[in-house]
Design a protein around this motif. Sequence first.
Motif, PDB file in Angstrom:
ATOM      1  N   GLY A 122       0.793  -1.217   0.000  1.00  0.00           N
ATOM      2  CA  GLY A 122       0.000   0.000   0.000  1.00  0.00           C
ATOM      3  C   GLY A 122       0.827   1.269   0.000  1.00  0.00           C
ATOM      4  O   GLY A 122       2.063   1.254  -0.107  1.00  0.00           O
ATOM      5  N   GLU A 123       0.124   2.387   0.124  1.00  0.00           N
ATOM      6  CA  GLU A 123       0.763   3.693   0.099  1.00  0.00           C
ATOM      7  C   GLU A 123       1.311   4.059   1.470  1.00  0.00           C
ATOM      8  O   GLU A 123       0.773   3.674   2.501  1.00  0.00           O
ATOM      9  N   GLY A 124       2.398   4.827   1.451  1.00  0.00           N
ATOM     10  CA  GLY A 124       3.008   5.250   2.700  1.00  0.00           C
ATOM     11  C   GLY A 124       4.476   5.521   2.497  1.00  0.00           C
ATOM     12  O   GLY A 124       5.011   5.397   1.384  1.00  0.00           O
ATOM     13  N   PRO A 125       5.178   5.900   3.552  1.00  0.00           N
ATOM     14  CA  PRO A 125       6.606   6.202   3.439  1.00  0.00           C
ATOM     15  C   PRO A 125       7.392   4.999   2.932  1.00  0.00           C
ATOM     16  O   PRO A 125       7.090   3.856   3.255  1.00  0.00           O
ATOM     17  N   LYS A 126       8.391   5.282   2.113  1.00  0.00           N
ATOM     18  CA  LYS A 126       9.249   4.218   1.616  1.00  0.00           C
ATOM     19  C   LYS A 126      10.104   3.686   2.753  1.00  0.00           C
ATOM     20  O   LYS A 126      10.704   4.454   3.515  1.00  0.00           O
ATOM     21  N   VAL A 127      10.143   2.363   2.871  1.00  0.00           N
ATOM     22  CA  VAL A 127      10.839   1.717   3.979  1.00  0.00           C
ATOM     23  C   VAL A 127      11.805   0.677   3.425  1.00  0.00           C
ATOM     24  O   VAL A 127      11.454  -0.101   2.534  1.00  0.00           O
ATOM     25  N   ASP A 128      13.034   0.670   3.929  1.00  0.00           N
ATOM     26  CA  ASP A 128      13.967  -0.402   3.626  1.00  0.00           C
ATOM     27  C   ASP A 128      13.594  -1.582   4.516  1.00  0.00           C
ATOM     28  O   ASP A 128      13.963  -1.632   5.696  1.00  0.00           O
ATOM     29  N   ALA A 129      12.836  -2.519   3.948  1.00  0.00           N
ATOM     30  CA  ALA A 129      12.240  -3.572   4.770  1.00  0.00           C
ATOM     31  C   ALA A 129      13.275  -4.499   5.380  1.00  0.00           C
ATOM     32  O   ALA A 129      13.064  -5.036   6.474  1.00  0.00           O
ATOM     33  N   LEU A 130      14.402  -4.726   4.699  1.00  0.00           N
ATOM     34  CA  LEU A 130      15.423  -5.589   5.270  1.00  0.00           C
ATOM     35  C   LEU A 130      16.040  -4.992   6.520  1.00  0.00           C
ATOM     36  O   LEU A 130      16.477  -5.724   7.418  1.00  0.00           O
ATOM     37  N   LEU A 131      16.082  -3.669   6.585  1.00  0.00           N
ATOM     38  CA  LEU A 131      16.575  -3.006   7.794  1.00  0.00           C
ATOM     39  C   LEU A 131      15.488  -2.871   8.851  1.00  0.00           C
ATOM     40  O   LEU A 131      15.725  -3.097  10.041  1.00  0.00           O
ATOM     41  N   ALA A 132      14.291  -2.482   8.415  1.00  0.00           N
ATOM     42  CA  ALA A 132      13.205  -2.263   9.366  1.00  0.00           C
ATOM     43  C   ALA A 132      12.633  -3.564   9.914  1.00  0.00           C
ATOM     44  O   ALA A 132      12.173  -3.614  11.063  1.00  0.00           O
ATOM     45  N   PHE A 133      12.666  -4.614   9.095  1.00  0.00           N
ATOM     46  CA  PHE A 133      12.093  -5.910   9.494  1.00  0.00           C
ATOM     47  C   PHE A 133      13.115  -7.009   9.209  1.00  0.00           C
ATOM     48  O   PHE A 133      12.955  -7.794   8.276  1.00  0.00           O
ATOM     49  N   PRO A 134      14.196  -7.071   9.980  1.00  0.00           N
ATOM     50  CA  PRO A 134      15.241  -8.065   9.714  1.00  0.00           C
ATOM     51  C   PRO A 134      14.656  -9.478   9.710  1.00  0.00           C
ATOM     52  O   PRO A 134      13.919  -9.858  10.633  1.00  0.00           O
ATOM     53  N   PRO A 135      14.941 -10.254   8.677  1.00  0.00           N
ATOM     54  CA  PRO A 135      14.392 -11.610   8.625  1.00  0.00           C
ATOM     55  C   PRO A 135      14.742 -12.454   9.845  1.00  0.00           C
ATOM     56  O   PRO A 135      13.949 -13.304  10.267  1.00  0.00           O
ATOM     57  N   GLU A 136      15.910 -12.184  10.410  1.00  0.00           N
ATOM     58  CA  GLU A 136      16.329 -12.946  11.589  1.00  0.00           C
ATOM     59  C   GLU A 136      15.469 -12.629  12.812  1.00  0.00           C
ATOM     60  O   GLU A 136      15.429 -13.432  13.758  1.00  0.00           O
ATOM     61  N   ARG A 137      14.811 -11.483  12.797  1.00  0.00           N
ATOM     62  CA  ARG A 137      13.878 -11.159  13.883  1.00  0.00           C
ATOM     63  C   ARG A 137      12.469 -11.648  13.572  1.00  0.00           C
ATOM     64  O   ARG A 137      11.785 -12.177  14.450  1.00  0.00           O
ATOM     65  N   ILE A 138      12.037 -11.482  12.333  1.00  0.00           N
ATOM     66  CA  ILE A 138      10.703 -11.945  11.953  1.00  0.00           C
ATOM     67  C   ILE A 138      10.621 -13.467  12.050  1.00  0.00           C
ATOM     68  O   ILE A 138       9.595 -14.029  12.434  1.00  0.00           O
ATOM     69  N   GLN A 139      11.709 -14.154  11.698  1.00  0.00           N
ATOM     70  CA  GLN A 139      11.790 -15.625  11.793  1.00  0.00           C
ATOM     71  C   GLN A 139      13.062 -15.965  12.562  1.00  0.00           C
ATOM     72  O   GLN A 139      14.122 -16.132  11.971  1.00  0.00           O
ATOM     73  N   PRO A 140      12.988 -16.087  13.896  1.00  0.00           N
ATOM     74  CA  PRO A 140      14.200 -16.197  14.712  1.00  0.00           C
ATOM     75  C   PRO A 140      14.740 -17.610  14.893  1.00  0.00           C
ATOM     76  O   PRO A 140      15.819 -17.781  15.460  1.00  0.00           O
ATOM     77  N   HIS A 141      14.030 -18.624  14.429  1.00  0.00           N
ATOM     78  CA  HIS A 141      14.456 -19.993  14.706  1.00  0.00           C
ATOM     79  C   HIS A 141      15.647 -20.405  13.833  1.00  0.00           C
ATOM     80  O   HIS A 141      15.819 -19.918  12.718  1.00  0.00           O
ATOM     81  N   GLU A 142      16.438 -21.312  14.348  1.00  0.00           N
ATOM     82  CA  GLU A 142      17.571 -21.855  13.607  1.00  0.00           C
ATOM     83  C   GLU A 142      17.069 -22.547  12.345  1.00  0.00           C
ATOM     84  O   GLU A 142      16.098 -23.311  12.377  1.00  0.00           O
ATOM     85  N   THR A 143      17.722 -22.298  11.224  1.00  0.00           N
ATOM     86  CA  THR A 143      17.339 -22.953   9.981  1.00  0.00           C
ATOM     87  C   THR A 143      18.041 -24.301   9.847  1.00  0.00           C
ATOM     88  O   THR A 143      19.006 -24.605  10.551  1.00  0.00           O
ATOM     89  N   ILE A 144      17.546 -25.098   8.907  1.00  0.00           N
ATOM     90  CA  ILE A 144      18.189 -26.378   8.614  1.00  0.00           C
ATOM     91  C   ILE A 144      19.611 -26.161   8.109  1.00  0.00           C
ATOM     92  O   ILE A 144      20.541 -26.896   8.464  1.00  0.00           O
TER      93      ILE A 144
END
Length: 381
Positions: A122-144
Amino acid sequence: MNRLLVPRYGDSLADVLPSVLACLGVAGATDQLRLRLDVDHVCVFVVDGLGAEALAAHADSAPFLTSLPARSITATFPTTTATSLTSLGVGVGPGEHGIVSYLMRLPGEERLFNTLRWRLTGEGPKVDALLAFPPERIQPHETIFERCASAGIAAVQVAPGYQEGSGLSRAGWRGGGFRATYSVGDLIDGVLSALTMAPKSLVYAYHSELDSTGHVRGPRSRAWDFELTNTDRIIADLAQRLPARSALIVTADHGMVELTDPIDFDTHPHLREGVVALGGEPRARFVYTADGATDDVATTWAGALGDAFAVHTRAEVIDAGWFGPTVTPEAAYRIGDLVAVARDGAGVVRTHAEPNSSRMVGHHGSLTSAELLVPLRILRS
């Protein structure tokens, strides 16, 4: 009217790679799927969009795959790429890894988060999602792949270059190497090169063309059938070249159905009453409601959609085990206040907000057998 199933956690995509690790001798891993592979090298080849029922129905178009012993497992819920690939890569259900949908909410955000593209919608301020929503925080579990690194097993993702370093790849597949592919021949070469780079190896290969064809032309189209034949030939060529003591496991992230009975959320005002955001996708909608409006919205949606959809509360789908045996508070927050899943050819589209998706012929996300059941075909060299 198609019956809705429940993912078989313990016999699902989330169980594939933990079972592979057990076969490769990783301490603490369990061969839940009873693969019983005495090998040193494994390639898990994901054909995006290949349902088990569709493969069986088009056996003549996939002679190699259908020559292998037939077995199916379930995807996880919803039956969509971002959720399924994370379940595969982390080895747990969506209720634990938290990538619970294609479009989901995050705390403090009015805009929904697109987990496949890793960006706010949607519309809104441009956000660097990798910085604002680090994948390691959104999905914190150890990977295979991280478990492989600890066990001295070489792990490599072989996929199109745009996936390297992407949010979804970091969420589900961090910890290993990446080999970008630029053609079908390069895909085969990439898998073979990765398999032989170390005494023990695990390769995850991804092939998307069947899914793309199904979305645009439909999974019952002649184009889809031709693409299945091409995919079968690719896998057959790879299988003929496997190094000694290797296994090739072919599976998929979901199946697909044709959307024949859409209803447009953007042009039906009664569906929008009490709804603050609509997540998910046409076959599996997450309905986020205003405070105190959940019961009224549930009544409205159930009445308007009838038997074409099943409409449940968040608590009901969690209790039913759709997201796995464990659902963390973080994952529960991301699930809609209501979850509406489609039967037959139904879907809730958004022609204004989601024009590209609304024009697609093929869709997935729900819990019909055509979408939930995926093949598990195995060849040992």
